[in-house]
Design a protein around this motif. Structure first.
Motif, PDB file in Angstrom:
ATOM      1  N   LYS A  82       0.834  -1.202   0.000  1.00 26.28           N
ATOM      2  CA  LYS A  82       0.000   0.000   0.000  1.00 26.28           C
ATOM      3  C   LYS A  82       0.870   1.253   0.000  1.00 26.28           C
ATOM      4  CE  LYS A  82      -2.292   1.058   3.775  1.00 26.28           C
ATOM      5  NZ  LYS A  82      -3.326   1.011   4.841  1.00 26.28           N
ATOM      6  N   PHE A  83       1.916   1.242   0.837  1.00 30.74           N
ATOM      7  CA  PHE A  83       2.802   2.404   0.886  1.00 30.74           C
ATOM      8  C   PHE A  83       3.493   2.605  -0.463  1.00 30.74           C
ATOM      9  CE2 PHE A  83       6.899   4.458   1.440  1.00 30.74           C
ATOM     10  CZ  PHE A  83       6.582   5.556   2.236  1.00 30.74           C
ATOM     11  N   ALA A  84       3.993   1.502  -1.048  1.00 33.55           N
ATOM     12  CA  ALA A  84       4.701   1.604  -2.324  1.00 33.55           C
ATOM     13  C   ALA A  84       3.778   2.137  -3.421  1.00 33.55           C
ATOM     14  CB  ALA A  84       5.263   0.242  -2.720  1.00 33.55           C
ATOM     15  N   GLN A  85       2.513   1.703  -3.413  1.00 33.66           N
ATOM     16  CA  GLN A  85       1.553   2.171  -4.411  1.00 33.66           C
ATOM     17  C   GLN A  85       1.285   3.665  -4.245  1.00 33.66           C
ATOM     18  OE1 GLN A  85      -2.300   0.302  -4.107  1.00 33.66           O
ATOM     19  NE2 GLN A  85      -2.899   0.872  -6.186  1.00 33.66           N
ATOM     20  N   ARG A  86       1.102   4.081  -3.002  1.00 34.29           N
ATOM     21  CA  ARG A  86       0.846   5.495  -2.750  1.00 34.29           C
ATOM     22  C   ARG A  86       2.066   6.346  -3.090  1.00 34.29           C
ATOM     23  NH1 ARG A  86      -2.150   5.202   3.183  1.00 34.29           N
ATOM     24  NH2 ARG A  86      -4.200   4.519   2.437  1.00 34.29           N
ATOM     25  N   PHE A  87       3.262   5.823  -2.763  1.00 38.85           N
ATOM     26  CA  PHE A  87       4.471   6.591  -3.028  1.00 38.85           C
ATOM     27  C   PHE A  87       4.696   6.745  -4.531  1.00 38.85           C
ATOM     28  CE2 PHE A  87       8.965   7.689  -3.019  1.00 38.85           C
ATOM     29  CZ  PHE A  87       9.043   8.542  -1.927  1.00 38.85           C
ATOM     30  N   ALA A  88       4.397   5.667  -5.301  1.00 35.59           N
ATOM     31  CA  ALA A  88       4.526   5.752  -6.758  1.00 35.59           C
ATOM     32  C   ALA A  88       3.566   6.792  -7.318  1.00 35.59           C
ATOM     33  CB  ALA A  88       4.262   4.384  -7.376  1.00 35.59           C
ATOM     34  N   ALA A  89       2.334   6.828  -6.784  1.00 34.22           N
ATOM     35  CA  ALA A  89       1.374   7.829  -7.221  1.00 34.22           C
ATOM     36  C   ALA A  89       1.849   9.231  -6.859  1.00 34.22           C
ATOM     37  CB  ALA A  89       0.009   7.555  -6.583  1.00 34.22           C
ATOM     38  N   MET A  90       2.455   9.352  -5.706  1.00 33.61           N
ATOM     39  CA  MET A  90       3.002  10.629  -5.251  1.00 33.61           C
ATOM     40  C   MET A  90       4.107  11.117  -6.194  1.00 33.61           C
ATOM     41  SD  MET A  90       4.487  11.126  -1.428  1.00 33.61           S
ATOM     42  CE  MET A  90       5.519  12.514  -0.959  1.00 33.61           C
ATOM     43  N   ALA A 122       0.973  17.401   0.968  1.00 39.26           N
ATOM     44  CA  ALA A 122      -0.135  17.618   0.046  1.00 39.26           C
ATOM     45  C   ALA A 122      -0.155  16.553  -1.049  1.00 39.26           C
ATOM     46  CB  ALA A 122      -0.036  19.013  -0.575  1.00 39.26           C
ATOM     47  N   LEU A 123       1.032  16.217  -1.563  1.00 38.91           N
ATOM     48  CA  LEU A 123       1.127  15.168  -2.575  1.00 38.91           C
ATOM     49  C   LEU A 123       0.695  13.821  -2.005  1.00 38.91           C
ATOM     50  CD1 LEU A 123       4.563  16.089  -4.218  1.00 38.91           C
ATOM     51  CD2 LEU A 123       2.319  16.168  -5.347  1.00 38.91           C
ATOM     52  N   TRP A 124       1.105  13.556  -0.783  1.00 41.05           N
ATOM     53  CA  TRP A 124       0.758  12.286  -0.144  1.00 41.05           C
ATOM     54  C   TRP A 124      -0.755  12.154   0.034  1.00 41.05           C
ATOM     55  CZ3 TRP A 124       2.801   7.724   0.798  1.00 41.05           C
ATOM     56  CH2 TRP A 124       2.222   6.893   1.766  1.00 41.05           C
ATOM     57  N   GLN A 125      -1.397  13.222   0.476  1.00 38.02           N
ATOM     58  CA  GLN A 125      -2.847  13.181   0.670  1.00 38.02           C
ATOM     59  C   GLN A 125      -3.566  12.993  -0.664  1.00 38.02           C
ATOM     60  OE1 GLN A 125      -4.363  12.864   3.509  1.00 38.02           O
ATOM     61  NE2 GLN A 125      -2.437  13.088   4.663  1.00 38.02           N
ATOM     62  N   GLN A 126      -3.060  13.624  -1.713  1.00 34.87           N
ATOM     63  CA  GLN A 126      -3.668  13.462  -3.033  1.00 34.87           C
ATOM     64  C   GLN A 126      -3.459  12.041  -3.546  1.00 34.87           C
ATOM     65  OE1 GLN A 126      -2.468  16.458  -5.849  1.00 34.87           O
ATOM     66  NE2 GLN A 126      -3.701  15.601  -7.519  1.00 34.87           N
ATOM     67  N   ALA A 127      -2.277  11.498  -3.310  1.00 38.34           N
ATOM     68  CA  ALA A 127      -1.984  10.132  -3.728  1.00 38.34           C
ATOM     69  C   ALA A 127      -2.886   9.141  -2.987  1.00 38.34           C
ATOM     70  CB  ALA A 127      -0.516   9.797  -3.467  1.00 38.34           C
ATOM     71  N   LYS A 128      -3.108   9.374  -1.698  1.00 37.40           N
ATOM     72  CA  LYS A 128      -4.002   8.519  -0.926  1.00 37.40           C
ATOM     73  C   LYS A 128      -5.408   8.549  -1.505  1.00 37.40           C
ATOM     74  CE  LYS A 128      -4.157   8.440   3.502  1.00 37.40           C
ATOM     75  NZ  LYS A 128      -4.229   8.852   4.929  1.00 37.40           N
ATOM     76  N   ALA A 129      -5.873   9.729  -1.863  1.00 34.71           N
ATOM     77  CA  ALA A 129      -7.224   9.860  -2.421  1.00 34.71           C
ATOM     78  C   ALA A 129      -7.344   9.116  -3.750  1.00 34.71           C
ATOM     79  CB  ALA A 129      -7.554  11.338  -2.612  1.00 34.71           C
ATOM     80  N   GLN A 130      -6.250   9.069  -4.520  1.00 27.10           N
ATOM     81  CA  GLN A 130      -6.272   8.399  -5.807  1.00 27.10           C
ATOM     82  C   GLN A 130      -6.217   6.881  -5.677  1.00 27.10           C
ATOM     83  OE1 GLN A 130      -3.147   9.753  -8.372  1.00 27.10           O
ATOM     84  NE2 GLN A 130      -4.115  11.722  -8.819  1.00 27.10           N
ATOM     85  N   THR A 131      -5.459   6.402  -4.698  1.00 26.96           N
ATOM     86  CA  THR A 131      -5.195   4.957  -4.622  1.00 26.96           C
ATOM     87  C   THR A 131      -6.109   4.219  -3.660  1.00 26.96           C
ATOM     88  OG1 THR A 131      -3.488   5.343  -2.919  1.00 26.96           O
ATOM     89  CG2 THR A 131      -2.768   5.234  -5.221  1.00 26.96           C
ATOM     90  N   ASP A 132      -6.685   4.920  -2.677  1.00 28.77           N
ATOM     91  CA  ASP A 132      -7.571   4.233  -1.731  1.00 28.77           C
ATOM     92  C   ASP A 132      -8.869   3.822  -2.413  1.00 28.77           C
ATOM     93  OD1 ASP A 132      -5.666   4.630   0.126  1.00 28.77           O
ATOM     94  OD2 ASP A 132      -6.818   5.959   1.418  1.00 28.77           O
ATOM     95  N   PRO A 133      -9.387   2.657  -2.072  1.00 25.37           N
ATOM     96  CA  PRO A 133     -10.645   2.210  -2.699  1.00 25.37           C
ATOM     97  C   PRO A 133     -11.814   3.097  -2.293  1.00 25.37           C
ATOM     98  CG  PRO A 133      -9.864   0.621  -1.021  1.00 25.37           C
ATOM     99  CD  PRO A 133      -8.820   1.687  -1.143  1.00 25.37           C
TER     100      PRO A 133
END
Length: 262
Positions: free
Chosen positions: A222-230, A251-262
């Motif tokens: 999950k972390f790796a997926q979010r970090f890649a999106a970031m 800010a990037l991390w929060q946006q990445a979470k919003a994109q990758t979380d189901p």
């Protein structure tokens, strides 16, 4: 290779690979050199199970089975035993450790099966209750196995909430060490307290019937997926992560979470 049974054909194949007419690489292998391959193949089986891919699982189980038969071939060459002996030993062991199936023992739950299993193992080996846990197991899995064995003999917390209380105590002890100045901090004590925290958390996982190794691997993914999106978000803006401020990274991390979380 006249045998028709696939197991016999695989056994003959291993013998052929080790023969003077076989493969130079396979002939060079030793029990010691095969250790890393055995571990690697076992992990690939786990990966296939995690991925839920039947075809991959069948293939990886074959790779692991090959390692078992190949190691038995080396043992046979040394005059120790052959793979038939391996099969006979494990068959006898499984029958002996399932008296509720092959004997007259009665059990009411899977937990009783585990308790009986540990008692039988202890009597077989004449060793301590924690004997049989491999030293080379990954630390989280080793904690799971150690605490399972202790729990089977009644040494356990009553409920997960009790273990969570212990986790909080261990975290507080770690915080006390971390709170000291760096000059006063005892690094050995720091490692000890951190280890106690991790041990307690793995114990919580056991109480919750969650494999801590699998849970942590899922968190890693999950972390790796979010970090890649970031990284992708930063790249789209022409940014480099190592040049971002903490506010930009958050800010990037929060946006990445919003994109990758189901």
């Amino acid at each position: 290779m006249g045998s028709e049974h696939p197991f016999d054909r695989l056994r003959e194949l291993c013998a052929r690979l080790r023969s003077p007419e076989g493969c130079p690489w396979d002939r060079e292998q030793t029990l010691e050199s095969l250790r890393a391959y055995i571990v690697e193949e076992a992990y690939e089986v786990v990966d296939a199970i995690t991925a839920g891919k039947p075809e991959a699982l069948a293939e990886e189980l074959g790779d692991l089975l090959f390692q078992v038969i190949f190691v038995a071939q080396l043992a046979e060459e040394r005059g120790w035993f052959d793979v038939v002996k391996v099969c006979e030993l494990i068959h006898a062991k499984m029958v002996a450790r399932h008296p509720h199936v092959f004997g007259d023992v009665r059990v009411a739950s899977a937990q009783e099966v585990v308790q009986n299993w540990e008692k039988i193992k202890k009597n077989e080996k004449k060793r301590g209750a924690l004997g049989g846990v491999p030293e080379s197991l990954p630390a989280l899995l080793k904690t799971l196995r150690i605490t399972e064995k202790a729990a089977a003999l009644g040494f356990d917390w009553e409920k997960p909430e009790d273990v969570l209380t212990k986790v909080r105590e261990e975290v507080e002890e770690l915080a006390q060490v971390v709170g000291r100045s760096k000059d006063e901090r005892d690094e050995a004590k720091l490692r000890e307290e951190l280890g106690d925290v991790l041990f307690s958390i793995a114990n919580v996982a056991r109480h919750l019937r969650v494999d801590p190794e699998a849970a942590l691997q899922a968190a890693n993914r999950k972390f790796a997926q979010r970090f890649a999106a970031m990284e992708a978000l930063a790249s789209a803006r022409g940014w480099s992560l190592d040049g971002c401020t903490m506010e930009q990274l958050e800010a990037l991390w929060q946006q990445a979470k919003a994109q990758t979380d189901p």
